[in-house]
Design an enzyme around this catalytic site. Structure first.
Site, PDB file in Angstrom:
ATOM      1  N   ARG A   1       0.488   6.694  17.803  1.00  0.00           N
ATOM      2  CA  ARG A   1      -0.050   7.468  16.693  1.00  0.00           C
ATOM      3  C   ARG A   1      -0.399   8.864  17.203  1.00  0.00           C
ATOM      4  O   ARG A   1      -0.722   9.040  18.380  1.00  0.00           O
ATOM      5  CB  ARG A   1      -1.342   6.838  16.152  1.00  0.00           C
ATOM      6  CG  ARG A   1      -1.198   5.447  15.556  1.00  0.00           C
ATOM      7  CD  ARG A   1      -0.450   5.474  14.225  1.00  0.00           C
ATOM      8  NE  ARG A   1      -0.497   4.180  13.559  1.00  0.00           N
ATOM      9  CZ  ARG A   1       0.406   3.215  13.706  1.00  0.00           C
ATOM     10  NH1 ARG A   1       1.443   3.381  14.507  1.00  0.00           N
ATOM     11  NH2 ARG A   1       0.282   2.094  13.024  1.00  0.00           N
TER      12      ARG A   1
ATOM     13  N   TYR B   1       0.844  -1.206   0.000  1.00  0.00           N
ATOM     14  CA  TYR B   1       0.000   0.000   0.000  1.00  0.00           C
ATOM     15  C   TYR B   1       0.872   1.246   0.000  1.00  0.00           C
ATOM     16  O   TYR B   1       0.716   2.147  -0.828  1.00  0.00           O
ATOM     17  CB  TYR B   1      -0.893  -0.043   1.240  1.00  0.00           C
ATOM     18  CG  TYR B   1      -1.595   1.250   1.571  1.00  0.00           C
ATOM     19  CD1 TYR B   1      -2.658   1.700   0.808  1.00  0.00           C
ATOM     20  CD2 TYR B   1      -1.209   1.999   2.680  1.00  0.00           C
ATOM     21  CE1 TYR B   1      -3.320   2.884   1.135  1.00  0.00           C
ATOM     22  CE2 TYR B   1      -1.866   3.182   3.010  1.00  0.00           C
ATOM     23  CZ  TYR B   1      -2.913   3.618   2.236  1.00  0.00           C
ATOM     24  OH  TYR B   1      -3.564   4.779   2.556  1.00  0.00           O
TER      25      TYR B   1
ATOM     26  N   ASN C   1      -3.798   9.848  10.771  1.00  0.00           N
ATOM     27  CA  ASN C   1      -4.813   9.306  11.683  1.00  0.00           C
ATOM     28  C   ASN C   1      -5.923  10.290  12.067  1.00  0.00           C
ATOM     29  O   ASN C   1      -6.028  10.713  13.223  1.00  0.00           O
ATOM     30  CB  ASN C   1      -4.132   8.722  12.937  1.00  0.00           C
ATOM     31  CG  ASN C   1      -3.302   7.500  12.575  1.00  0.00           C
ATOM     32  OD1 ASN C   1      -2.165   7.616  12.133  1.00  0.00           O
ATOM     33  ND2 ASN C   1      -3.885   6.335  12.730  1.00  0.00           N
TER      34      ASN C   1
HETATM   35  N1  UDP Z   1      -5.130  -1.377  16.484  1.00  0.00           N
HETATM   36  C1  UDP Z   1      -5.462  -2.018  17.672  1.00  0.00           C
HETATM   37  N2  UDP Z   1      -6.731  -2.530  17.821  1.00  0.00           N
HETATM   38  C2  UDP Z   1      -7.692  -2.416  16.866  1.00  0.00           C
HETATM   39  C3  UDP Z   1      -7.362  -1.729  15.663  1.00  0.00           C
HETATM   40  C4  UDP Z   1      -6.074  -1.216  15.506  1.00  0.00           C
HETATM   41  O1  UDP Z   1      -4.626  -2.153  18.587  1.00  0.00           O
HETATM   42  O2  UDP Z   1      -8.822  -2.890  17.084  1.00  0.00           O
HETATM   43  C5  UDP Z   1      -3.779  -0.772  16.327  1.00  0.00           C
HETATM   44  C6  UDP Z   1      -3.056  -1.086  15.027  1.00  0.00           C
HETATM   45  O3  UDP Z   1      -2.350  -2.304  15.118  1.00  0.00           O
HETATM   46  C7  UDP Z   1      -2.125   0.111  14.899  1.00  0.00           C
HETATM   47  C8  UDP Z   1      -2.943   1.259  15.496  1.00  0.00           C
HETATM   48  O4  UDP Z   1      -3.947   0.629  16.306  1.00  0.00           O
HETATM   49  O5  UDP Z   1      -0.964  -0.064  15.684  1.00  0.00           O
HETATM   50  C9  UDP Z   1      -3.619   2.155  14.469  1.00  0.00           C
HETATM   51  O6  UDP Z   1      -4.314   1.339  13.565  1.00  0.00           O
HETATM   52  P1  UDP Z   1      -5.324   1.883  12.471  1.00  0.00           P
HETATM   53  O7  UDP Z   1      -5.954   0.712  11.806  1.00  0.00           O
HETATM   54  O8  UDP Z   1      -6.247   2.883  13.063  1.00  0.00           O
HETATM   55  O9  UDP Z   1      -4.461   2.654  11.373  1.00  0.00           O
HETATM   56  P2  UDP Z   1      -2.907   2.814  10.985  1.00  0.00           P
HETATM   57  O10 UDP Z   1      -2.430   4.011  11.742  1.00  0.00           O
HETATM   58  O11 UDP Z   1      -2.148   1.568  11.366  1.00  0.00           O
HETATM   59  O12 UDP Z   1      -2.951   3.032   9.525  1.00  0.00           O
END
Ligand code: UDP
Length: 353
Positions: free
Chosen positions: A231, A158, A187
């Site tokens: 994040r 991606y 985010n």
């Molecule tokens: N994450 C989590 N639980 C969830 C969904 C996501 O712990 O139910 C974690 C994920 O592994 C990442 C972070 O939260 O470390 C942010 O994930 P997201 O899918 O929001 O977007 P990303 O910033 O990774 O694109």
């Protein structure tokens, strides 16, 4: 407020970011042409006399609608993408097809018609720079390296597709005089984000939607790899405000890559989960809080998942122009959560009929 008269085309203008941007640009006085696969999130805006909507999957554009919409516009926002981590793991080829091949066609239409392009990319293009231990480097648009993981960890397909698209946009600026701005979002969260899941195995939305689903439907909140990753979250209204700056300050932002993010809102996912629980408990003192469970990234997303440990934007290209985020992390969550909690309470309320 300046009333604006230009025509803005929004490809993907009914998605999470797009729907907020569409609403705001209507308020600002623009004429809008929105192309999206689905109109649900902007249904209440479609009767406005300054919006034309085309329900279209740009992969099946037999009538040449994409080209004619680009031709009719002064500025194009391209927000079309598969942008959810689960999608990169499950269907990497389709992610590249949409996010690179199809988006490139749009870029080429902008070149052909001499139309300014504001292209959404992703903060994932920075890749793993935040993974270097003890590394506090903020992600700078023109200074940071973009570090991808191994091919077998296909999350990076991606980021690589988006990165190549950025480089093609840049090259079209150099060789073909395309006027462009690239936006890298960090985010964003807010109302109408992704989708809610009533059961834990009913989908994998991004973290805010995942946790609010867990709170509303009482299933576990899963902390991927202990929730140690960090994040920086941005309220969607602050993000949209930044997009308006970029749109209206065309010269300042021409041929620039711009991060949109709130560095002060950095948190670990572990703390993020607990903050959401605290806000939920304040609001619904009698409600039960769901359990928290730790899972590995591979268990949660499937083989080939690899995470970015830290992601802190350098936001100075925006703050230098006067943009300032209005929502800290707690306010961001309170505002976004209250929307879902009210909606849920309404749905649960007994009918008076
Ligand atoms: N994450 C989590 N639980 C969830 C969904 C996501 O712990 O139910 C974690 C994920 O592994 C990442 C972070 O939260 O470390 C942010 O994930 P997201 O899918 O929001 O977007 P990303 O910033 O990774 O694109």
């Amino acid at each position: 407020m300046i009333m604006s008269t230009g025509t803005v085309a929004l490809f993907g203008g009914a998605g999470f970011i797009g729907s907020h941007l569409t609403e705001r640009l209507l308020e600002e006085g623009y004429h809008l042409v929105v192309v999206d696969i689905d109109s649900e999130k902007i249904e209440d805006l479609l009767s406005h006399n300054r919006i034309d909507f085309h329900e279209l999957d740009i992969r099946q554009d037999d009538a040449g609608t994409v080209t004619s919409v680009v031709e009719s516009a002064d500025v194009v926002f391209d927000l079309i993408a598969y942008a959810n981590p689960k999608q990169y793991v499950d269907m990497p080829l389709e992610v590249v097809h949409l996010n690179y091949d199809q988006n490139l066609r749009l870029v080429e239409d902008c070149v052909e018609t001499d139309t300014r392009l504001i292209q959404f990319s992703t903060s994932e293009v920075y890749g793993k720079i935040g993974n270097r231990k003890g590394d506090d480097e903020v992600f700078s648009e023109d200074g940071s390296d973009l570090i991808m993981g191994p091919v077998e960890n296909h999350r990076w397909i991606y980021a690589t597709a988006k990165q190549l698209l950025e480089r093609m946009v840049h090259a079209h600026g150099l060789e073909n005089d395309l006027d462009w701005t690239i936006i890298r979002p960090f985010n964003f969260i807010g109302r109408e984000m992704d989708y809610l899941i009533e059961e834990p195995d009913a989908g994998t939305p991004r973290v805010f939607a995942s946790f609010i689903s867990a709170l509303l439907y009482d299933h576990p909140m899963y902390l991927v790899d202990g929730g140690e990753n960090e994040r920086a979250f941005t309220h969607i209204s602050d993000a949209v405000e930044a997009m308006v700056y970029i749109l209206e300050e065309a010269e300042r932002y021409n041929r620039e890559v711009v991060n949109i993010g709130t560095p002060g809102n950095e948190t670990s996912i572990h703390d993020f989960a607990h903050l959401m629980r605290d806000i939920y408990a304040d609001r619904s003192p009698d409600g039960d809080l769901p359990p928290i469970e730790n899972v590995s990234g591979e268990e949660f997303y499937g083989a080939g998942y690899e995470d970015c440990e830290r992601r802190i934007p350098d936001a100075t290209k925006l703050t230098d122009a006067g943009w300032e985020p209005q929502y800290d992390l707690r306010e961001t969550l309170e505002e976004a959560m209250s929307y879902y909690l009210e909606k849920y309470e309404r749905a649960e309320a007994p009918s008076l009929d």
